[in-house]
Design a protein around this motif. Sequence first.
Motif, PDB file in Angstrom:
ATOM      1  N   ASP A 174       0.167  -2.257   4.145  1.00  0.00           N
ATOM      2  CA  ASP A 174      -0.715  -3.417   3.944  1.00  0.00           C
ATOM      3  C   ASP A 174      -0.382  -4.574   4.889  1.00  0.00           C
ATOM      4  OD1 ASP A 174      -2.059  -2.102   1.944  1.00  0.00           O
ATOM      5  OD2 ASP A 174      -0.882  -2.982   0.305  1.00  0.00           O
ATOM      6  N   ARG A 197      -6.950   3.927   3.346  1.00  0.00           N
ATOM      7  CA  ARG A 197      -5.622   3.378   3.011  1.00  0.00           C
ATOM      8  C   ARG A 197      -4.797   4.399   2.249  1.00  0.00           C
ATOM      9  NH1 ARG A 197      -3.832   0.667  -1.634  1.00  0.00           N
ATOM     10  NH2 ARG A 197      -2.084  -0.805  -1.297  1.00  0.00           N
ATOM     11  N   LEU A 235      -8.306   0.813   9.964  1.00  0.00           N
ATOM     12  CA  LEU A 235      -8.087   0.349   8.602  1.00  0.00           C
ATOM     13  C   LEU A 235      -8.258  -1.164   8.515  1.00  0.00           C
ATOM     14  CD1 LEU A 235      -7.163   1.047   5.685  1.00  0.00           C
ATOM     15  CD2 LEU A 235      -4.813   0.701   6.478  1.00  0.00           C
ATOM     16  N   ARG A 261     -12.623   1.961   2.880  1.00  0.00           N
ATOM     17  CA  ARG A 261     -11.317   1.414   3.246  1.00  0.00           C
ATOM     18  C   ARG A 261     -10.226   1.878   2.279  1.00  0.00           C
ATOM     19  NH1 ARG A 261      -7.647  -2.599   2.644  1.00  0.00           N
ATOM     20  NH2 ARG A 261      -6.852  -3.541   4.585  1.00  0.00           N
ATOM     21  N   ASP A 262     -10.568   1.928   0.992  1.00  0.00           N
ATOM     22  CA  ASP A 262      -9.589   2.380  -0.001  1.00  0.00           C
ATOM     23  C   ASP A 262      -9.178   3.829   0.257  1.00  0.00           C
ATOM     24  OD1 ASP A 262      -9.739  -0.094  -1.188  1.00  0.00           O
ATOM     25  OD2 ASP A 262     -11.136   0.530  -2.767  1.00  0.00           O
TER      26      ASP A 262
END
Length: 263
Positions: A78, A37, A24, A33-34
């Motif tokens: 995050d 995630r 990630l 990536r979204d």
Amino acid sequence: MPAAAPAPDRPGDAASPDHAFRRLRALPPGPERDALREETICSWLPMAHRIASRFRNRGEAMDDLRQVAAMGLVKAVDRYEPERGNAFETYAVPTVTGELKRHFRDHTWDVHVPRRVQDLRNRVRVARHELTPGSGGGFPTCAEIAAATGLGEEDVLLGLEALESYSALSLDAAPAGAEGGSPLADRLGSCDRALDTAVDREAVKPGLRELPERERTILYLRYFQDMTQIRIAERLGISQMHVSRLLSRSCARVREDVLQETA
């Protein structure tokens, strides 16, 4: 026939969570990536919900607590740095727990209470619960709570007062234990401005008694009969300018007498 390529690690796999987070971090911003995630967050949601369940029965709906826990989980995902060598759960649990505690501290108090007083409230609440006998023998004293917590009695009193500040009573609420009683709003007193007027009148009475009769008459006609200075002058047979000077002089003298009495 060639062997099939191994499937990539899923971010929720217990066998390779670090690999999922490293992947990630390595991906550039974009749809891939979204998607990774979002999948990572969803895979750890059950853990966040378990942490939220520890805060049930504290006046907040479970759905709201789960949303707050999910926000904490998003922050943990995050901010987590797998290269530090710590497991994600080790970082995520205090992050989600802290988010829930901040929610209770900042959004669930009906009356704003400083952070220090909130901490005192929690310590006093725990100590009082532990010191209260199970047979319903009554609450411990302030001195007993102070001895158990190591706080001063003044801090204990602050904590006890904060116990009543978590939720406020509605002004439309009926009296406790009564049916058909008037709401609290109807039983609260209001500011009576006439009280200030009564105090002022009593304060000026001595000074008014010391004025000459003509000055007392002028003040009475001007401020109690609401007569103009011209009408007062005609009634007393003097000029309007003279009435104005007598009014100013009389008011200044009475004011000075009141100030001397209150000094």
